[in-house]
Design an enzyme around this catalytic site. Structure first.
Site, mmCIF file in Angstrom:
data_model
loop_
_atom_site.group_PDB
_atom_site.id
_atom_site.type_symbol
_atom_site.label_atom_id
_atom_site.label_comp_id
_atom_site.label_asym_id
_atom_site.label_seq_id
_atom_site.Cartn_x
_atom_site.Cartn_y
_atom_site.Cartn_z
ATOM 1 N N GLU A 192 -25.157 -29.954 22.239
ATOM 2 C CA GLU A 192 -24.813 -31.200 21.535
ATOM 3 C C GLU A 192 -24.060 -32.140 22.453
ATOM 4 O O GLU A 192 -23.570 -31.744 23.516
ATOM 5 C CB GLU A 192 -24.070 -30.917 20.215
ATOM 6 N N LYS B 39 -6.270 -23.648 19.260
ATOM 7 C CA LYS B 39 -5.211 -24.502 18.703
ATOM 8 C C LYS B 39 -3.812 -23.993 19.032
ATOM 9 O O LYS B 39 -3.572 -22.786 19.039
ATOM 10 C CB LYS B 39 -5.376 -24.563 17.183
ATOM 11 N N GLU C 158 -14.579 -28.197 9.659
ATOM 12 C CA GLU C 158 -14.014 -28.790 10.876
ATOM 13 C C GLU C 158 -14.846 -29.994 11.332
ATOM 14 O O GLU C 158 -16.072 -29.930 11.381
ATOM 15 C CB GLU C 158 -13.980 -27.745 11.998
ATOM 16 N N ARG D 167 -13.092 -18.473 5.852
ATOM 17 C CA ARG D 167 -11.966 -17.546 5.679
ATOM 18 C C ARG D 167 -10.676 -18.354 5.603
ATOM 19 O O ARG D 167 -10.693 -19.563 5.815
ATOM 20 C CB ARG D 167 -11.881 -16.617 6.883
ATOM 21 N N ARG E 81 2.384 -22.589 16.999
ATOM 22 C CA ARG E 81 2.045 -21.166 17.158
ATOM 23 C C ARG E 81 2.936 -20.580 18.247
ATOM 24 O O ARG E 81 2.949 -21.089 19.378
ATOM 25 C CB ARG E 81 0.580 -21.000 17.552
HETATM 26 P P1 ADP Z 1 -14.915 -22.230 17.903
HETATM 27 O O1 ADP Z 1 -15.673 -21.755 16.712
HETATM 28 O O2 ADP Z 1 -15.112 -21.382 19.112
HETATM 29 O O3 ADP Z 1 -13.471 -22.506 17.593
HETATM 30 P P2 ADP Z 1 -15.624 -25.047 17.544
HETATM 31 O O4 ADP Z 1 -17.017 -25.466 17.341
HETATM 32 O O5 ADP Z 1 -14.731 -25.011 16.333
HETATM 33 O O6 ADP Z 1 -15.584 -23.636 18.294
HETATM 34 O O7 ADP Z 1 -14.932 -25.993 18.632
HETATM 35 C C1 ADP Z 1 -13.646 -25.728 19.126
HETATM 36 C C2 ADP Z 1 -13.149 -26.908 19.931
HETATM 37 O O8 ADP Z 1 -14.042 -27.180 21.015
HETATM 38 C C3 ADP Z 1 -13.058 -28.218 19.167
HETATM 39 O O9 ADP Z 1 -11.875 -28.338 18.424
HETATM 40 C C4 ADP Z 1 -13.123 -29.224 20.311
HETATM 41 O O10 ADP Z 1 -11.882 -29.326 20.980
HETATM 42 C C5 ADP Z 1 -14.129 -28.583 21.264
HETATM 43 N N1 ADP Z 1 -15.505 -29.063 20.975
HETATM 44 C C6 ADP Z 1 -16.461 -28.443 20.257
HETATM 45 N N2 ADP Z 1 -17.586 -29.191 20.175
HETATM 46 C C7 ADP Z 1 -17.355 -30.333 20.895
HETATM 47 C C8 ADP Z 1 -18.112 -31.511 21.176
HETATM 48 N N3 ADP Z 1 -19.363 -31.683 20.758
HETATM 49 N N4 ADP Z 1 -17.513 -32.482 21.926
HETATM 50 C C9 ADP Z 1 -16.230 -32.341 22.375
HETATM 51 N N5 ADP Z 1 -15.477 -31.252 22.129
HETATM 52 C C10 ADP Z 1 -16.014 -30.248 21.390
#
Ligand code: ADP
Length: 454
Positions: free
Chosen positions: A200, A237, A275, A292, A338
């Site tokens: 993406e 985070k 999210e 969850r 945290r």
């Molecule tokens: P995980 O399930 O491993 O936590 P996420 O999809 O929730 O992964 O993404 C975690 C973090 O990665 C996001 O909060 C952001 O900081 C970064 N991130 C994920 N997708 C993108 C994107 N398309 N562009 C920029 N940052 C991204």
């Protein structure tokens, strides 16, 4: 009615669940590994059963042993907490087939949202904006490059089974893409046993803003406002707050509506989180759903006054949510730091060991969720979070001032922690002005001398 709950987790979240159950008059069974005998949740639960060796694979991930313990102790329900088996659809199914209530969504919803590519597709069809990218997983490097060129660099390659910030790689051009594609696949295969990835658009310097959902088994789906979780290190985070200093009332309303739509599309039940990434212009994009309870749930609890763990138990009991969207008041600001047993000055290397003196802050507007105490030995087998410090007040400044004051009172001797780092962030003008994006931590670490957080 649920009368006895097995807690399939450890650490602060296990203790949090023990506390909620006790207040509701529900009995608790702790299951623990040989490394966690000392943990507070084991000592405070009504009953405790050791389920195996220190490694997660020998204990907290052993569905068979957990279900045996549930049967021996005759529990009605299992609360999975976060991590471990909490998003394992097969485990939820096993519970269901043993007539033990899994405190969480139906296995079908876990499966649907656990595959990030399917999740994206599902919510997009429901009209929720998603990050532009491949439709589902990419089958080959050739196909992946085509997608990357079409959406334009930079792009991010993500594991469909991803979690915990793993299996994610950024590519800025065709050359780096070829390399990162294989790294991401290998990482995903190793971490999740599933090498499938999707591509993406990489959103530059976005904010991570998520919405808390509660849904009952009678069709009511509500959101409990947002949490801004932009302060992250390696996609993990560190600090979360609510409300987000970035959102306007209009954007909050639109995102809240989209979050409810996304949860409804998953036929969701119980507590969950939608999210989003939000760019500088205020465009928002769904990235994933966590099916969850989350680490940062206390932020929402302290803003709204709603106990999310108790709500999870009520929903699992088949009860209706006894309030509506309009009844939820957001009249406080809350923030969470945290506290990790890590050395921020040494690239966040874990710092397990025995805590000497432990003194946690208190007073008005302060909450500490932690399973540790003076003399507790932190085992090296699990993640390094040893507690969460949450402060709240009538507005953001009050909550932040209280956080700085509480961090200054927090004493944890004998190990390194992230407390000094959090103090430095609370004094940083960029953070104070509410301007932190997901790029904040990297920038902060680069411009801040290490002696400020040791
Ligand atoms: P995980 O399930 O491993 O936590 P996420 O999809 O929730 O992964 O993404 C975690 C973090 O990665 C996001 O909060 C952001 O900081 C970064 N991130 C994920 N997708 C993108 C994107 N398309 N562009 C920029 N940052 C991204």
């Amino acid at each position: 009615m649920i009368q006895k709950v097995l807690i399939a987790n450890r650490g602060e979240i296990a203790l949090r669940i023990v506390r909620a159950c006790r207040e509701l008059g529900i009995k608790t069974l702790a299951v623990y590994s040989e490394a966690d005998v000392q943990s507070l949740h084991v000592q405070l639960a009504d009953e405790a059963i050791c389920i195996g060796g220190p490694k997660s694979a020998d204990s907290y991930l052993r569905a068979d042993r957990i279900i045996s313990a549930a049967e021996i102790a005759d529990v009605d329900a299992i609360h999975p907490g976060y991590g471990f088996l909490s998003e394992n659809a097969k485990f939820a199914e096993q519970c269901e087939s043993c007539n033990i209530k899994f405190i969480g969504p139906k296995s079908k919803s876990i499966r649907m949202m656990g595959d990030k590519a399917i999740a994206k597709d599902t919510v997009r069809k429901a009209g929720v904006p998603t990050v532009p990218g491949s439709d589902g997983p990419v089958e080959s490097e050739g196909e992946a490059v085509k997608v990357a060129r079409k959406i334009g660099y930079p792009v991010i390659i993500k594991a469909v089974a991803g979690g915990g910030g793993r299996g994610m790689r950024i590519a800025h051009n065709d050359v780096s893409f070829a390399k990162e594609y294989h790294v991401a696949r290998n990482e995903a295969e190793k971490a999740f046993g599933n090498g499938a990835v999707y591509v993406e658009k990489y959103i530059e310097k976005p904010r991570h803003i998520e919405f808390q959902i509660l849904a009952d088994g009678h069709g009511k789906v509500l959101h409990l406002g947002e949490r801004d979780c932009s302060v992250q290190r390696r996609h993990q985070k560190l600090i979360e707050e609510s409300p987000s200093p970035f959102l306007t009332p209009g954007l909050r309303k639109a995102m809240g509506k989209a979050a409810v739509k996304a949860a409804s599309a998953a036929d969701y039940e119980n507590a969950g989180t939608i999210e989003f990434l939000v760019d500088a212009k205020g465009n928002f994009y769904f990235i994933e759903m966590n099916t969850r309870i989350q680490v940062e749930h206390p932020v929402t609890e302290e803003c709204t006054g709603i106990d999310l763990i108790k709500q999870q138990l009520r929903i699992a009991d088949g009860l209706k949510l006894d309030f509506d969207q309009g009844d939820i008041k957001f009249d406080r600001h809350a923030i969470e730091c945290r506290i990790n047993a890590e050395d921020p000055a040494r690239n966040f290397t874990p710092s397990p060991g025995t805590i000497g003196l432990y003194y946690s802050p208190g007073g008005n507007g302060v909450r500490v969720d932690s399973h540790v105490y003076s003399g507790y030995t932190i085992p090296p087998y699990y993640d390094s979070m040893i507690g969460k410090l949450i402060t709240y007040g009538p507005n953001r400044k009050a909550a932040l001032d209280r956080m700085y004051r509480s961090l200054s009172e927090y004493l944890i001797r004998g190990i390194k922690t992230t407390i000094p780092l959090h103090k430095a962030i609370m004094s940083d003008p960029v953070f104070i002005e509410g301007k932190a994006t997901t790029a904040y931590m990297e920038e902060f670490m680069a411009r801040t001398p290490t002696d400020l957080f040791t």
